[in-house]
Design an enzyme around this catalytic site. Structure first.
Site, PDB file in Angstrom:
ATOM      1  N   THR A  23       0.837  -1.209   0.000  1.00 32.79           N
ATOM      2  CA  THR A  23       0.000   0.000   0.000  1.00 32.79           C
ATOM      3  C   THR A  23       0.871   1.258   0.000  1.00 32.79           C
ATOM      4  O   THR A  23       0.597   2.233  -0.704  1.00 32.79           O
ATOM      5  CB  THR A  23      -0.929  -0.009   1.237  1.00 32.79           C
ATOM      6  N   ARG A  24       1.934   1.210   0.785  1.00 36.16           N
ATOM      7  CA  ARG A  24       2.833   2.375   0.845  1.00 36.16           C
ATOM      8  C   ARG A  24       3.441   2.637  -0.536  1.00 36.16           C
ATOM      9  O   ARG A  24       3.450   3.759  -1.036  1.00 36.16           O
ATOM     10  CB  ARG A  24       3.944   2.113   1.864  1.00 36.16           C
ATOM     11  N   ARG A  71     -12.057 -19.504   4.282  1.00 35.61           N
ATOM     12  CA  ARG A  71     -11.776 -20.759   3.567  1.00 35.61           C
ATOM     13  C   ARG A  71     -12.976 -21.137   2.674  1.00 35.61           C
ATOM     14  O   ARG A  71     -12.995 -22.210   2.082  1.00 35.61           O
ATOM     15  CB  ARG A  71     -11.502 -21.894   4.551  1.00 35.61           C
ATOM     16  N   ASP A 127       3.361 -23.372   6.885  1.00 34.05           N
ATOM     17  CA  ASP A 127       3.687 -24.776   6.570  1.00 34.05           C
ATOM     18  C   ASP A 127       4.868 -24.914   5.599  1.00 34.05           C
ATOM     19  O   ASP A 127       5.482 -25.973   5.526  1.00 34.05           O
ATOM     20  CB  ASP A 127       2.472 -25.491   5.957  1.00 34.05           C
ATOM     21  N   GLY A 186      18.095 -29.266  17.600  1.00 39.25           N
ATOM     22  CA  GLY A 186      18.776 -30.446  18.139  1.00 39.25           C
ATOM     23  C   GLY A 186      17.837 -31.395  18.849  1.00 39.25           C
ATOM     24  O   GLY A 186      18.179 -31.933  19.917  1.00 39.25           O
ATOM     25  N   ASP A 188      15.822 -34.880  19.660  1.00 38.64           N
ATOM     26  CA  ASP A 188      16.330 -36.259  19.662  1.00 38.64           C
ATOM     27  C   ASP A 188      15.594 -37.136  18.661  1.00 38.64           C
ATOM     28  O   ASP A 188      16.085 -38.190  18.272  1.00 38.64           O
ATOM     29  CB  ASP A 188      16.189 -36.850  21.071  1.00 38.64           C
ATOM     30  N   ARG A 243       5.409 -36.023  28.502  1.00 37.59           N
ATOM     31  CA  ARG A 243       4.654 -34.771  28.620  1.00 37.59           C
ATOM     32  C   ARG A 243       4.466 -34.183  27.224  1.00 37.59           C
ATOM     33  O   ARG A 243       5.449 -34.013  26.483  1.00 37.59           O
ATOM     34  CB  ARG A 243       5.410 -33.770  29.506  1.00 37.59           C
TER      35      ARG A 243
HETATM   36  O1  F6P Z   1      -2.547 -22.476   7.268  1.00 37.21           O
HETATM   37  C1  F6P Z   1      -1.971 -23.711   7.517  1.00 37.21           C
HETATM   38  C2  F6P Z   1      -2.418 -24.218   8.843  1.00 37.21           C
HETATM   39  O2  F6P Z   1      -2.044 -23.337   9.876  1.00 37.21           O
HETATM   40  C3  F6P Z   1      -1.937 -25.619   9.170  1.00 37.21           C
HETATM   41  O3  F6P Z   1      -0.647 -25.615   9.727  1.00 37.21           O
HETATM   42  C4  F6P Z   1      -3.010 -26.121  10.076  1.00 37.21           C
HETATM   43  O4  F6P Z   1      -3.146 -27.502   9.985  1.00 37.21           O
HETATM   44  C5  F6P Z   1      -4.240 -25.463   9.554  1.00 37.21           C
HETATM   45  O5  F6P Z   1      -3.827 -24.312   8.885  1.00 37.21           O
HETATM   46  C6  F6P Z   1      -5.232 -25.106  10.616  1.00 37.21           C
HETATM   47  O6  F6P Z   1      -6.361 -24.565  10.007  1.00 37.21           O
HETATM   48  P1  F6P Z   1      -7.612 -23.985  10.788  1.00 37.21           P
HETATM   49  O7  F6P Z   1      -7.205 -22.643  11.327  1.00 37.21           O
HETATM   50  O8  F6P Z   1      -8.676 -23.892   9.767  1.00 37.21           O
HETATM   51  O9  F6P Z   1      -7.885 -24.916  11.915  1.00 37.21           O
END
Ligand code: F6P
Length: 317
Positions: A23-24, A71, A127, A186, A188, A243
């Site tokens: 935009t800038r 979405r 991702d 690092g 495991d 955990r």
């Molecule tokens: O945008 C990718 C992502 O963040 C993935 O890492 C994750 O599985 C998914 O979207 C989660 O989507 P939502 O927010 O619809 O649960």
């Protein structure tokens, strides 16, 4: 030139910085930018807004997106072309700047081409799984977020030995994010959806590690379903407490790293130049450390699996 910005699919850290930079740049050159709320659903229903640059600038360091995303598969509607043409004509829009991940980019660019609307996409997803680019905006910030949590886990792991820590990252159905974090910190062991592992191998590796160092750290990609099952089974097989920490959506809304702020500005400048030149369709990609626009639609080929050498290194294979 008048550009409309649309954010589609999952948000990613760096989108606000990219909206602000684009935009800038446009306003410095006398061009106009508007944004759609709620992704393509908002665009088709005319939910358009002037970009409030000071507000977006203030959010540059924050994850999420000032322009809300969606979405909903709005462009798949039968009347999508007709509605889009109406909005474009009413608003006198010349082109579109798209923020989205793999699914969005693959579907949207060809679709907009059939309706003759120029579009440049910035690959934005933590991702890092968009084919044709080595890097997607937001990935570095999501890695940094994981680091802070892992440092905290290490502190308590050292202080009270005798536990195995599982840290689950986001990443959808791909393991690039989990591997990037595991390799650099690092860990495991790292468990990814792209590579099979045996429970016997895992139990043996974790037992040996705890005996040697007092604790073990395992990175788990959410695409490997069954974090709870692992949390139940590993103690049965090793006799050691487990955990589980899930980074969850807070990882996606992470604070923006310097690398992502810089990438956001660089990618936006490249996209602006491409639209100004009149490029019809393209994606800003990072290849061998350099950013460029790859003209045309998304590549049909998928992205190669996460680096096996790195995977083998973390897992001692
Ligand atoms: O945008 C990718 C992502 O963040 C993935 O890492 C994750 O599985 C998914 O979207 C989660 O989507 P939502 O927010 O619809 O649960």
């Amino acid at each position: 030139m008048k550009t409309v910005i649309v954010v589609s699919g999952g948000d990613a850290p760096g989108i606000n910085a990219a909206i602000a930079a684009y935009t800038r740049l446009a306003s410095q050159n006398g061009d106009r930018v508007i944004g759609a709320h709620d992704g393509f659903a908002g665009l088709l229903s005319g939910q358009l807004t002037e970009i409030d640059l000071p507000a977006v600038d203030l959010l540059s360091g924050r994850g999420g997106s000032w322009l809300t995303s969606s979405r909903a598969p709005a462009l798949a509607r039968r009347d999508a072309g007709e509605r889009l043409s109406r909005v474009l004509a009413q608003e006198k829009i010349d082109n579109l700047l798209l923020f989205g991940g793999d699914g969005t980019i693959k579907f949207v660019i060809p679709r907009l081409q059939t309706w003759d609307l120029s579009c440049i996409a910035l690959p934005t997803t933590i991702d890092n799984d968009v084919p044709g680019t080595d890097y997607t905006l937001g990935h570095d910030s999501a890695c940094n977020y994981a680091w802070q949590t892992i440092e905290g886990i290490r502190a308590t792991a050292n202080a009270l030995p005798g536990r195995i820590f599982l840290v689950e990252t986001l990443g959808g159905d791909s393991g690039y994010l989990a591997l990037a974090i595991a390799y650099a910190c690092g860990a495991d062991a790292v468990l990814l959806p792209e590579y099979d592992f045996s429970m016997d191998w895992l139990a043996q590796r974790l037992k040996t590690t705890v005996a040697r160092r007092g604790y073990a750290l395992v990175l788990l990609s959410e695409g490997v379903t069954g974090a709870e099952r692992l949390t139940d089974e590993i103690p049965k097989m090793t006799g050691i407490r487990v955990r589980l920490t899930r980074l969850g959506h807070a990882q996606r809304g992470a604070a923006v790293s310097h690398i992502d702020r810089q990438s956001a500005v660089d990618m936006s400048r490249i996209a602006y130049d491409a639209l100004k030149r009149g490029l019809r369709a393209g994606i800003v990609v990072s290849r061998d450390g350099a950013l460029a626009v790859r003209e045309g639609e998304a590549t049909a080929a998928g992205k190669p699996a996460p680096d096996y050498q790195q995977y083998a290194f973390v897992n001692g294979l």
